[in-house]
Write an enzyme that holds these catalytic residues in place. Structure first.
Site, PDB file in Angstrom:
ATOM      1  N   HIS A  66      33.745  31.608  31.354  1.00 55.07           N
ATOM      2  CA  HIS A  66      33.850  32.169  32.715  1.00 55.07           C
ATOM      3  C   HIS A  66      33.363  33.616  32.728  1.00 55.07           C
ATOM      4  CE1 HIS A  66      38.352  33.503  32.050  1.00 55.07           C
ATOM      5  NE2 HIS A  66      37.555  34.503  31.801  1.00 55.07           N
TER       6      HIS A  66
ATOM      7  N   ASP B 189      37.847  41.326  39.657  1.00 55.86           N
ATOM      8  CA  ASP B 189      38.867  40.349  40.047  1.00 55.86           C
ATOM      9  C   ASP B 189      40.257  40.969  40.055  1.00 55.86           C
ATOM     10  OD1 ASP B 189      38.797  40.645  37.292  1.00 55.86           O
ATOM     11  OD2 ASP B 189      38.031  38.638  36.918  1.00 55.86           O
TER      12      ASP B 189
ATOM     13  N   GLU C 113      35.454  30.011  37.001  1.00 53.08           N
ATOM     14  CA  GLU C 113      35.744  29.007  35.991  1.00 53.08           C
ATOM     15  C   GLU C 113      34.655  27.924  36.016  1.00 53.08           C
ATOM     16  OE1 GLU C 113      37.926  29.969  34.040  1.00 53.08           O
ATOM     17  OE2 GLU C 113      39.949  30.146  34.843  1.00 53.08           O
TER      18      GLU C 113
ATOM     19  N   ASN D  20      36.060  29.865  27.872  1.00 49.81           N
ATOM     20  CA  ASN D  20      35.398  28.736  28.533  1.00 49.81           C
ATOM     21  C   ASN D  20      34.117  29.177  29.255  1.00 49.81           C
ATOM     22  OD1 ASN D  20      36.366  30.159  30.684  1.00 49.81           O
ATOM     23  ND2 ASN D  20      37.617  28.517  31.553  1.00 49.81           N
TER      24      ASN D  20
HETATM   25  C1  F6R Z   1      38.195  40.380  33.611  1.00 49.28           C
HETATM   26  C2  F6R Z   1      37.321  39.242  33.728  1.00 49.28           C
HETATM   27  C3  F6R Z   1      37.275  38.161  32.701  1.00 49.28           C
HETATM   28  C4  F6R Z   1      37.299  38.688  31.261  1.00 49.28           C
HETATM   29  C5  F6R Z   1      37.347  37.529  30.279  1.00 49.28           C
HETATM   30  C6  F6R Z   1      37.453  37.985  28.844  1.00 49.28           C
HETATM   31  O1  F6R Z   1      38.047  41.239  34.718  1.00 49.28           O
HETATM   32  O2  F6R Z   1      36.655  39.156  34.685  1.00 49.28           O
HETATM   33  O3  F6R Z   1      36.103  37.398  32.905  1.00 49.28           O
HETATM   34  O4  F6R Z   1      36.178  39.466  31.027  1.00 49.28           O
HETATM   35  O5  F6R Z   1      38.441  36.702  30.575  1.00 49.28           O
HETATM   36  O6  F6R Z   1      38.690  38.594  28.643  1.00 49.28           O
HETATM   37  P1  F6R Z   1      38.988  39.370  27.278  1.00 49.28           P
HETATM   38  O7  F6R Z   1      38.110  40.564  27.282  1.00 49.28           O
HETATM   39  O8  F6R Z   1      40.452  39.778  27.407  1.00 49.28           O
HETATM   40  O9  F6R Z   1      38.729  38.433  26.184  1.00 49.28           O
END
Ligand code: F6R
Length: 242
Positions: free
Chosen positions: A138, A67, A143, A136
């Site tokens: 994701h 992303d 989401e 959440n």
């Molecule tokens: C990042 C991504 C997100 C993260 C998730 C957890 O490229 O796709 O799904 O993996 O938000 O983020 P952290 O590791 O910062 O807790």
């Protein structure tokens, strides 16, 4: 799902990195799907360490990141492009032309998403996809929603995600939109490695593994993939019943 609970994020980094470096050794032109955020940093550090010890090259490896934020200059300190170069690519011999991102500044986001999905498919698909998980549940920036998404698309980030990530944006506000790979695109990876560490992830982890498969818990779709390895620390695993 193969679930591995280890004591620390560093131990997880060692084991997860080994999956990726073994793949590169066995298949030097493999295609890797990569994630940003705090979770993969120990894994990226270990991959760089293994590379620095010699006997492995990333010159023919292709990477596709999950992303990218919209309306953030590519070289902004908070772009995922910058993050990946600082945390991983600058420490490897990977070629710049082989690292790929969705362009969050594209004027036609639909065309950009299609270009990205086509490019992944033309590269033969992703051999191993690394994932973190949001508070959440994701994955990528998929989401909680009414249905599972398909290919890459533009998403409005939820309050939960903005609250979790805005700490990184000191002067400028965090973007509200991002481009992300869709769920079916993520699910088409041949192998998936998901890492979750820390107590904030415990509920999402329980719902992902022990709850029903529902688009309200995007990571729960991984129950339907036949080659998923999930690394948890004890905090992230703390609400699992089994
Ligand atoms: C990042 C991504 C997100 C993260 C998730 C957890 O490229 O796709 O799904 O993996 O938000 O983020 P952290 O590791 O910062 O807790």
């Amino acid at each position: 799902m193969k679930i591995i609970v280890l004591k620390t994020a560093e131990e997880i980094g060692i084991e997860a990195a080994k999956i990726f470096t073994d793949e590169v050794k066995n298949n030097p032109s493999c295609v890797l799907g990569l994630a940003t955020g705090a979770t993969p940093v120990p894994t990226y550090n270990k991959i760089k360490e293994t590379f620095s010890q010699g006997g492995i090259s990333f010159k023919d490896v292709k990477t596709y990141n999950l992303d990218e934020y919209c309306n953030l200059p590519k070289n902004d300190k908070n772009s995922y492009y910058t993050f990946m170069h600082e945390q991983l690519f600058n420490g490897l011999d990977i070629l710049e032309e082989n690292v790929h991102f969705l362009d969050g500044n594209a004027t036609d986001c639909d065309a950009e998403c299609k270009r990205y999905d086509d490019e992944i498919n033309n590269a033969g698909g992703i051999d191993i996809q690394l994932l973190g998980i949001g508070n959440n549940a994701h994955i990528g920036f998929n989401e909680p929603a009414d249905e599972f998404t398909s290919g890459s698309f533009k998403v409005k980030l939820t309050e939960s995600t903005i609250n979790a990530n805005k700490i990184y944006f000191d002067e400028n506000p965090m973007p509200e939109y991002a481009l992300t790979m869709g769920i079916r695109q993520i699910m088409s990876a041949k192998k998936i490695v998901l890492i979750a560490t820390g107590p904030k992830k415990a509920e999402a982890v329980r719902n992902m593994i022990e709850g029903p498969v529902t688009a309200q818990v995007p990571a729960s779709v991984l129950q339907e993939h036949d080659d998923v390895v999930i690394f948890l620390d004890e905090d992230a695993a703390s609400l699992l019943k089994k």
